[in-house]
Motif scaffolding. Structure first.
Motif, PDB file in Angstrom:
ATOM      1  N   VAL A  46       0.864  -1.297  -0.044  1.00 21.02           N
ATOM      2  CA  VAL A  46      -0.133   0.035   0.111  1.00 21.02           C
ATOM      3  C   VAL A  46       0.897   1.167  -0.164  1.00 21.02           C
ATOM      4  O   VAL A  46       2.065   1.367   0.762  1.00 21.02           O
ATOM      5  CB  VAL A  46      -0.732   0.056   1.289  1.00 21.02           C
ATOM      6  N   GLU A  48       0.385   5.360   0.788  1.00 21.73           N
ATOM      7  CA  GLU A  48      -0.705   6.419   1.118  1.00 21.73           C
ATOM      8  C   GLU A  48       0.113   7.834   0.922  1.00 21.73           C
ATOM      9  O   GLU A  48       1.413   7.898   1.102  1.00 21.73           O
ATOM     10  CB  GLU A  48      -0.918   6.432   2.856  1.00 21.73           C
ATOM     11  N   TYR A  73      -4.758   6.804  -1.430  1.00 18.10           N
ATOM     12  CA  TYR A  73      -3.898   5.350  -1.584  1.00 18.10           C
ATOM     13  C   TYR A  73      -4.010   4.879  -2.788  1.00 18.10           C
ATOM     14  O   TYR A  73      -4.879   5.082  -3.488  1.00 18.10           O
ATOM     15  CB  TYR A  73      -4.268   4.637  -0.278  1.00 18.10           C
ATOM     16  N   TYR A  75      -3.016   0.535  -3.591  1.00 19.74           N
ATOM     17  CA  TYR A  75      -2.768  -0.647  -3.170  1.00 19.74           C
ATOM     18  C   TYR A  75      -2.639  -1.972  -4.169  1.00 19.74           C
ATOM     19  O   TYR A  75      -3.405  -1.717  -5.349  1.00 19.74           O
ATOM     20  CB  TYR A  75      -3.726  -1.213  -2.177  1.00 19.74           C
ATOM     21  N   ASN A 123       0.589  -4.489   3.875  1.00 17.77           N
ATOM     22  CA  ASN A 123      -0.649  -4.467   4.753  1.00 17.77           C
ATOM     23  C   ASN A 123      -1.095  -6.043   5.214  1.00 17.77           C
ATOM     24  O   ASN A 123      -1.355  -6.657   4.321  1.00 17.77           O
ATOM     25  CB  ASN A 123      -1.658  -3.821   3.937  1.00 17.77           C
ATOM     26  N   ASN A 128      -8.406  -2.527   2.590  1.00 17.41           N
ATOM     27  CA  ASN A 128      -7.029  -2.292   1.612  1.00 17.41           C
ATOM     28  C   ASN A 128      -6.080  -1.080   1.704  1.00 17.41           C
ATOM     29  O   ASN A 128      -5.103  -0.797   1.100  1.00 17.41           O
ATOM     30  CB  ASN A 128      -7.704  -1.862   0.146  1.00 17.41           C
ATOM     31  N   TYR A 129      -6.432  -0.791   2.995  1.00 16.14           N
ATOM     32  CA  TYR A 129      -5.219  -0.016   3.798  1.00 16.14           C
ATOM     33  C   TYR A 129      -5.196  -0.163   5.013  1.00 16.14           C
ATOM     34  O   TYR A 129      -6.036  -0.826   5.766  1.00 16.14           O
ATOM     35  CB  TYR A 129      -5.239   1.518   3.378  1.00 16.14           C
ATOM     36  N   ASP A 130      -4.266   0.238   5.879  1.00 15.25           N
ATOM     37  CA  ASP A 130      -4.129  -0.197   7.386  1.00 15.25           C
ATOM     38  C   ASP A 130      -5.236   0.720   8.342  1.00 15.25           C
ATOM     39  O   ASP A 130      -4.843   2.064   8.043  1.00 15.25           O
ATOM     40  CB  ASP A 130      -2.558  -0.150   7.685  1.00 15.25           C
ATOM     41  N   THR A 135       1.095  -3.989   9.993  1.00 18.13           N
ATOM     42  CA  THR A 135       1.725  -3.675   8.799  1.00 18.13           C
ATOM     43  C   THR A 135       3.263  -4.266   9.062  1.00 18.13           C
ATOM     44  O   THR A 135       3.583  -4.357  10.246  1.00 18.13           O
ATOM     45  CB  THR A 135       1.974  -2.244   8.599  1.00 18.13           C
TER      46      THR A 135
END
Length: 655
Positions: A46, A48, A73, A75, A123, A128-130, A135
């Protein structure tokens, strides 16, 4: 971290409005790294990124989770790399990669650099993101700077960062583009004399930047904070309008004041036509009407809007109709000094009947009068019956007439200064006007009476401002008036007293227009009669003892041989008595431009009379003038008529 620039640019100070866009072009992993191990699947990497300008702090337009997080973001799941992923693509947020897109309406707001905070990681969260901090292979926050193009154009940037996690030694890249696009913005003018003309029933879109204040400009608190810009419009036949900035295209809190302009749309009434000197500035012609501020509390509805459509408005609920065909100015500002953005403004004409036109002197009716004494006490027919049912009841904080302003408070701005409080009229009400042409006698009796046992009235007399002289009657403007005299009338009751307001106008200049203002009692209610009577007559026949001398006015003296001084040849005996006269009750003709007999006011009485003689062929004369009892000093000037015949324009004195 190793930044790579594809073009070189130094920071600069922006010189024009612009659209600044920041787009992520692609992201890359540089190695094949399985951060999850053999049994947990491949890596989910990922990126950001958050962009912030260096001027007003604008940042990403639509960050993750509906703005809860400040970043956007990209990913890619289940891929250990290496790979390059390019926008637009389904795993970019937003899909097209454009995450920063802002209009900079104000020159000083255009950024010189975009500050980018970015990070990358593997991740292990379910999304799809933290969110929960699950992580691996994280780079930590990378703070970098991207200069903005100095002109329309594009700059591309590449940034690289390595994992700080030895168990997931990935290397990440992010490629971005900063683009500067042209932006055309319409602005209302900062200077009132260049105010934007608004046509009715049209929506206008403008940008607002902090503005300045002009000398003598009215300024409420919001205006003092952010400055003001100006627009103007002409009121429709109904006098009813809806003025609104509470429109879909307004993205700032707004505030505006409304003023009537006695001088209309121009900024020339205050300029002396001969000398070119500015006697009055535009703000001295404005009369405060009202204001709107929206509902600023908690940002409930901070856009200003107001409707003028009532004859008897209810305070804070409805507002007085405007005067058809008259010019009104909108003084516009933002709620705060740092609020810059777009706003829309619209003035809609509404239906309904017209208000009372006698509300302002420039629309008042010219009345005819005679020499018979008439009055309210004698039950004489009124010269004029003035309706004030739909006249503006501005009190002391609005309207055409009132105290001269001493501060920048908008409530103090009136086109016609009238020291009414000191004269006994403590509060202005629904004042209405008439006008008349001064007779040769220079005398008028002007009376106003509501003829009611409960309510009184006030009356005031105004004339042209002599500061704009000299001139013939048509040279003067109804926007340039000066207060001359006033009187207060009481109730018509059995208690007696002073039941009507009576002004005995003297030293009026023949042929020039004068304006009478009638102000009913502030206590009158909408249920009471909404009209008031006025009587106007010339008292010179019924009261000749108070007339000025017949040679008080130059042009009238020239029509009467009584005031001619014969020229007697030298060496002969005069066969006539010397021409004599008096200056008791005489006046000076300021509007016509009669010059002062002495430059020092203390050395003259300004009670002048005129005689004339025809110069002999020799052009040489000897004058003998004598002062009688009661006059310890006599001054005189000798003038030649312009072109030998024009009494309305005098050249410099010849003696």
């Amino acid at each position: 971290m190793r930044p790579l620039l594809l073009a070189l640019l130094l920071p600069f100070f922006a010189s024009s409005q612009a659209i600044i866009q920041v787009k992520v072009l692609s992201v890359q992993t540089m190695a094949n790294v399985d951060c999850d191990g053999l049994f947990l699947g491949n890596s989910d990497f990922v990126w950001e990124f958050t962009a912030t300008d260096n001027t007003v702090g604008l940042t990403n337009n639509n960050p993750a989770l509906f703005g809860v997080f400040g970043f956007n973001y990209a990913y890619k799941n289940n891929d250990n790399g290496p790979y390059t992923m390019t926008a637009p693509g389904g795993t970019f947020s937003p899909n097209n990669g454009l995450f920063f897109n802002h209009n900079y309406l104000c020159v000083n707001d255009v950024p010189t650099v975009i500050n980018l905070a970015w990070e990358a990681y593997e991740n292990d969260d379910v999304g799809n993101y933290d969110i929960l901090g699950l992580t691996d292979g994280q780079t930590g926050i990378q703070n970098v700077v991207m200069p903005v193009p100095a002109a329309v154009g594009i700059l591309n940037y590449t940034f690289t960062a390595s994992s700080q996690d030895a168990g997931c030694p990935q290397v990440y890249k992010i490629n971005l583009q900063v683009e500067r696009l042209p932006l055309v913005v319409n602005y209302m003018q900062d200077n009132i004399c260049q105010a934007q003309q608004l046509n009715l029933n049209n929506t206008y879109t403008f940008g607002f930047c902090t503005s300045t204040l002009e000398p003598n400009e009215p300024a409420a608190q919001d205006v003092q904070n952010a400055g003001s810009v100006w627009a103007k419009f002409v009121a429709p036949a109904s006098g009813s309008v809806n003025i609104s900035s509470d429109l879909a295209g307004t993205d700032i809190g707004t505030y505006f004041e409304i003023y009537h302009a006695a001088d209309g749309m121009n900024c020339t009434d205050g300029i002396h036509v001969v000398t070119g000197q500015t006697i009055k500035n535009k703000f001295e012609y404005l009369s405060h009407e009202d204001y709107s501020d929206g509902i600023d509390l908690l940002g409930i509805n901070p856009q200003a809007a107001i409707v003028f459509d009532a004859c008897n408005p209810i305070p804070f609920i409805s507002y007085q109709k405007l005067i058809p065909g008259q010019t009104y100015y909108i003084q516009f500002t933002a709620d705060g000094p740092n609020e810059h953005g777009y706003y829309q403004l619209r003035v809609d004409g509404l239906g309904g009947g017209a208000p009372d036109l006698e509300d302002i002197p420039c629309l008042s009716s010219t009345v005819n009068y005679g020499t018979n004494a008439i009055s309210s006490a004698a039950n004489s027919p009124a010269t004029a019956n003035l309706s004030f049912g739909c006249a503006f009841d501005g009190g002391n904080s609005a309207g055409e007439t009132g105290q001269q302003n001493t501060t920048s408070n908008p409530n103090e701005y009136h086109a016609y200064d009238y020291p009414h409080i000191a004269l006994g009229n403590t509060s202005m009400n629904e004042s209405v006007w008439l006008n008349f042409i001064a007779p040769n006698s220079g005398r008028i009796t002007f009376e106003a009476d509501y003829q009611n046992a409960l309510y009184g009235e006030s009356a005031a007399l105004f004339g042209f401002d002599k500061a704009f002289g000299p001139g013939v009657p048509n040279d003067y403007l109804c926007s340039n008036l000066k207060f001359l005299a006033s009187d207060e009338g009481g109730t018509n009751s059995f208690l007696g007293g002073d039941p009507s307001a009576i002004i005995h106008g003297t030293c009026l200049e023949p042929g020039y227009k004068y304006f009478g203002m009638v102000d009913p009692s502030d206590a009158i209610t909408p249920l009471s009669p909404q009209n008031i009577n006025s009587w106007v007559f010339n008292p010179s026949v019924t009261d000749p003892s108070n007339n000025a001398p017949g040679n008080d006015i130059l042009c009238l003296a020239l029509q009467d041989t009584l005031y001619e001084v014969p020229v007697i040849a030298a060496g002969t005996n005069p066969t006539f008595q010397a021409v004599s006269g008096t200056n008791i009750r005489a006046c000076r003709e300021y509007l016509a431009g009669e010059p002062a007999l002495h430059p020092n006011q203390a050395n003259r009485a300004d009670q002048t009379v005129w005689h004339y003689f025809v110069g002999p062929p020799s052009g040489a004369v000897e004058l003998s003038i004598r002062a009688y009892i009661g006059m310890n000093l006599l001054r005189f000037n000798v003038f030649e008529l312009l072109n030998g015949t024009n009494c309305q324009r005098l050249p410099f004195p010849v003696a």
